[in-house]
Motif scaffolding. Structure first.
Motif, PDB file in Angstrom:
ATOM      1  N   VAL A   1       0.842  -1.201   0.000  1.00 58.80           N
ATOM      2  CA  VAL A   1       0.000   0.000   0.000  1.00 58.80           C
ATOM      3  C   VAL A   1       0.880   1.256   0.000  1.00 58.80           C
ATOM      4  CG1 VAL A   1      -1.701   1.331   1.321  1.00 58.80           C
ATOM      5  CG2 VAL A   1      -1.967  -1.140   1.077  1.00 58.80           C
ATOM      6  N   LEU A   2       1.950   1.230   0.810  1.00 66.47           N
ATOM      7  CA  LEU A   2       2.860   2.387   0.831  1.00 66.47           C
ATOM      8  C   LEU A   2       3.551   2.540  -0.520  1.00 66.47           C
ATOM      9  CD1 LEU A   2       4.540   2.203   4.359  1.00 66.47           C
ATOM     10  CD2 LEU A   2       2.705   3.709   3.603  1.00 66.47           C
ATOM     11  N   THR A   3       3.919   1.425  -1.142  1.00 67.93           N
ATOM     12  CA  THR A   3       4.563   1.467  -2.453  1.00 67.93           C
ATOM     13  C   THR A   3       3.622   2.085  -3.486  1.00 67.93           C
ATOM     14  OG1 THR A   3       5.871  -0.467  -1.886  1.00 67.93           O
ATOM     15  CG2 THR A   3       5.688   0.070  -4.230  1.00 67.93           C
ATOM     16  N   LYS A   4       2.366   1.649  -3.483  1.00 69.04           N
ATOM     17  CA  LYS A   4       1.378   2.187  -4.425  1.00 69.04           C
ATOM     18  C   LYS A   4       1.161   3.673  -4.167  1.00 69.04           C
ATOM     19  CE  LYS A   4      -3.107   1.134  -6.423  1.00 69.04           C
ATOM     20  NZ  LYS A   4      -4.358   0.406  -6.298  1.00 69.04           N
ATOM     21  N   ALA A   5       1.102   4.069  -2.895  1.00 69.08           N
ATOM     22  CA  ALA A   5       0.932   5.482  -2.543  1.00 69.08           C
ATOM     23  C   ALA A   5       2.083   6.306  -3.099  1.00 69.08           C
ATOM     24  CB  ALA A   5       0.841   5.645  -1.026  1.00 69.08           C
ATOM     25  N   LYS A   6       3.301   5.821  -2.934  1.00 65.59           N
ATOM     26  CA  LYS A   6       4.483   6.557  -3.408  1.00 65.59           C
ATOM     27  C   LYS A   6       4.442   6.753  -4.919  1.00 65.59           C
ATOM     28  CE  LYS A   6       7.731   5.319   0.270  1.00 65.59           C
ATOM     29  NZ  LYS A   6       8.963   4.592   0.590  1.00 65.59           N
ATOM     30  N   VAL A   7       4.036   5.711  -5.656  1.00 65.12           N
ATOM     31  CA  VAL A   7       3.959   5.800  -7.119  1.00 65.12           C
ATOM     32  C   VAL A   7       2.912   6.844  -7.522  1.00 65.12           C
ATOM     33  CG1 VAL A   7       3.273   4.536  -9.208  1.00 65.12           C
ATOM     34  CG2 VAL A   7       4.792   3.467  -7.534  1.00 65.12           C
ATOM     35  N   THR A   8       1.749   6.800  -6.874  1.00 64.18           N
ATOM     36  CA  THR A   8       0.662   7.717  -7.203  1.00 64.18           C
ATOM     37  C   THR A   8       1.046   9.163  -6.880  1.00 64.18           C
ATOM     38  OG1 THR A   8      -0.932   5.958  -6.754  1.00 64.18           O
ATOM     39  CG2 THR A   8      -1.804   8.187  -6.833  1.00 64.18           C
ATOM     40  N   ILE A   9       1.691   9.362  -5.739  1.00 65.31           N
ATOM     41  CA  ILE A   9       2.103  10.706  -5.322  1.00 65.31           C
ATOM     42  C   ILE A   9       3.233  11.222  -6.216  1.00 65.31           C
ATOM     43  CG2 ILE A   9       3.170  12.026  -3.449  1.00 65.31           C
ATOM     44  CD1 ILE A   9       1.612   9.808  -1.634  1.00 65.31           C
ATOM     45  N   ALA A  10       4.222  10.378  -6.487  1.00 65.53           N
ATOM     46  CA  ALA A  10       5.357  10.793  -7.322  1.00 65.53           C
ATOM     47  C   ALA A  10       4.880  11.249  -8.697  1.00 65.53           C
ATOM     48  CB  ALA A  10       6.369   9.655  -7.452  1.00 65.53           C
ATOM     49  N   ALA A  11       3.831  10.615  -9.222  1.00 61.70           N
ATOM     50  CA  ALA A  11       3.313  10.975 -10.545  1.00 61.70           C
ATOM     51  C   ALA A  11       2.761  12.399 -10.566  1.00 61.70           C
ATOM     52  CB  ALA A  11       2.218   9.992 -10.961  1.00 61.70           C
ATOM     53  N   GLN A  12       2.486  12.971  -9.401  1.00 56.55           N
ATOM     54  CA  GLN A  12       1.910  14.317  -9.345  1.00 56.55           C
ATOM     55  C   GLN A  12       2.962  15.416  -9.201  1.00 56.55           C
ATOM     56  OE1 GLN A  12      -1.440  14.946  -6.877  1.00 56.55           O
ATOM     57  NE2 GLN A  12      -2.546  13.225  -7.708  1.00 56.55           N
ATOM     58  N   ILE A  13       4.220  15.048  -9.019  1.00 53.16           N
ATOM     59  CA  ILE A  13       5.240  16.096  -8.922  1.00 53.16           C
ATOM     60  C   ILE A  13       5.989  16.185 -10.247  1.00 53.16           C
ATOM     61  CG2 ILE A  13       5.386  15.828  -6.396  1.00 53.16           C
ATOM     62  CD1 ILE A  13       8.096  14.485  -6.793  1.00 53.16           C
ATOM     63  N   GLU A  14       6.700  17.299 -10.440  1.00 49.24           N
ATOM     64  CA  GLU A  14       7.309  17.572 -11.750  1.00 49.24           C
ATOM     65  C   GLU A  14       8.313  16.509 -12.192  1.00 49.24           C
ATOM     66  OE1 GLU A  14       8.539  21.647 -12.559  1.00 49.24           O
ATOM     67  OE2 GLU A  14       7.293  22.277 -10.888  1.00 49.24           O
ATOM     68  N   ASP A  15       9.123  16.020 -11.263  1.00 46.07           N
ATOM     69  CA  ASP A  15      10.140  15.008 -11.592  1.00 46.07           C
ATOM     70  C   ASP A  15       9.915  13.787 -10.701  1.00 46.07           C
ATOM     71  OD1 ASP A  15      12.343  13.433 -12.029  1.00 46.07           O
ATOM     72  OD2 ASP A  15      13.824  14.984 -11.581  1.00 46.07           O
ATOM     73  N   PRO A  16       9.033  12.865 -11.140  1.00 50.32           N
ATOM     74  CA  PRO A  16       8.672  11.726 -10.284  1.00 50.32           C
ATOM     75  C   PRO A  16       9.867  10.920  -9.786  1.00 50.32           C
ATOM     76  CG  PRO A  16       7.190  11.851 -12.160  1.00 50.32           C
ATOM     77  CD  PRO A  16       8.294  12.861 -12.405  1.00 50.32           C
ATOM     78  N   GLY A  17      10.915  10.823 -10.591  1.00 52.87           N
ATOM     79  CA  GLY A  17      12.085  10.040 -10.201  1.00 52.87           C
ATOM     80  C   GLY A  17      12.855  10.639  -9.037  1.00 52.87           C
ATOM     81  N   SER A  18      12.612  11.905  -8.735  1.00 52.87           N
ATOM     82  CA  SER A  18      13.353  12.574  -7.666  1.00 52.87           C
ATOM     83  C   SER A  18      12.604  12.561  -6.329  1.00 52.87           C
ATOM     84  CB  SER A  18      13.638  14.028  -8.057  1.00 52.87           C
ATOM     85  OG  SER A  18      12.435  14.789  -8.048  1.00 52.87           O
ATOM     86  N   ALA A  19      11.431  11.965  -6.305  1.00 50.92           N
ATOM     87  CA  ALA A  19      10.588  12.018  -5.102  1.00 50.92           C
ATOM     88  C   ALA A  19      11.276  11.381  -3.894  1.00 50.92           C
ATOM     89  CB  ALA A  19       9.259  11.325  -5.363  1.00 50.92           C
ATOM     90  N   GLU A  20      11.301  12.109  -2.792  1.00 49.81           N
ATOM     91  CA  GLU A  20      11.784  11.595  -1.511  1.00 49.81           C
ATOM     92  C   GLU A  20      10.678  11.793  -0.499  1.00 49.81           C
ATOM     93  OE1 GLU A  20      15.568  13.138  -0.162  1.00 49.81           O
ATOM     94  OE2 GLU A  20      16.141  13.508  -2.233  1.00 49.81           O
ATOM     95  N   PHE A  21      10.354  10.727   0.231  1.00 49.38           N
ATOM     96  CA  PHE A  21       9.228  10.760   1.161  1.00 49.38           C
ATOM     97  C   PHE A  21       9.707  10.797   2.606  1.00 49.38           C
ATOM     98  CE2 PHE A  21       7.775   8.901  -2.754  1.00 49.38           C
ATOM     99  CZ  PHE A  21       6.543   9.510  -2.945  1.00 49.38           C
ATOM    100  N   SER A  22       8.934  11.483   3.443  1.00 46.64           N
ATOM    101  CA  SER A  22       9.233  11.504   4.872  1.00 46.64           C
ATOM    102  C   SER A  22       7.927  11.602   5.653  1.00 46.64           C
ATOM    103  CB  SER A  22      10.149  12.691   5.220  1.00 46.64           C
ATOM    104  OG  SER A  22       9.515  13.909   4.881  1.00 46.64           O
ATOM    105  N   ASP A  23       8.001  11.257   6.915  1.00 47.49           N
ATOM    106  CA  ASP A  23       6.856  11.368   7.833  1.00 47.49           C
ATOM    107  C   ASP A  23       5.606  10.636   7.350  1.00 47.49           C
ATOM    108  OD1 ASP A  23       8.463  13.022   9.399  1.00 47.49           O
ATOM    109  OD2 ASP A  23       7.774  14.825   8.378  1.00 47.49           O
ATOM    110  N   MET A  24       5.777   9.543   6.592  1.00 47.02           N
ATOM    111  CA  MET A  24       4.591   8.820   6.112  1.00 47.02           C
ATOM    112  C   MET A  24       3.959   8.041   7.252  1.00 47.02           C
ATOM    113  SD  MET A  24       5.653   7.404   2.341  1.00 47.02           S
ATOM    114  CE  MET A  24       4.021   6.828   1.887  1.00 47.02           C
ATOM    115  N   LYS A  25       2.684   8.309   7.476  1.00 44.19           N
ATOM    116  CA  LYS A  25       1.953   7.614   8.530  1.00 44.19           C
ATOM    117  C   LYS A  25       0.600   7.169   7.982  1.00 44.19           C
ATOM    118  CE  LYS A  25       4.043  10.277  12.260  1.00 44.19           C
ATOM    119  NZ  LYS A  25       4.747  11.264  11.415  1.00 44.19           N
TER     120      LYS A  25
END
Length: 92
Positions: free
Chosen positions: A5-29
């Motif tokens: 579920v966290l993996t799917k969330a990261k993919v979906t969220i990364a797709a919404q930022i300008e450079d999906p490959g650069s996405a770094e996540f923190s404080d995920m709860k």
């Protein structure tokens, strides 16, 4: 092992930022939280940072991910946007 579920969330969220490959996540709860109608919803709140199209870093932006709906809202700094309202109502 990574939570799918966290993996799917990261993919979906990364797709919404300008450079999906650069996405770094923190404080995920992940938690059951109440939506604006008082119903329990399975959500993930956190922060994402990445790079803009011009290569500059974007600061950590809050996000809200609705697990069942597979929908992500990344707050882009515009107050009053649907994303900022949803994040404020559910994640705070």
């Amino acid at each position: 092992m990574a939570d799918p579920v966290l993996t799917k969330a990261k993919v979906t969220i990364a797709a919404q930022i300008e450079d999906p490959g650069s996405a770094e996540f923190s404080d995920m709860k992940r938690a059951m939280r109440k939506n604006t109608f008082g119903r329990a919803v399975d959500t993930i709140c956190g922060r994402v940072k990445g790079r803009s199209a011009s290569g500059g870093e974007t600061g950590g932006r809050p996000f809200l991910y609705l697990v069942k709906e597979d929908e992500a809202y990344v707050v882009d700094g515009k107050s009053g946007s649907a994303a900022s309202t949803a994040y404020r109502n559910i994640c705070k």
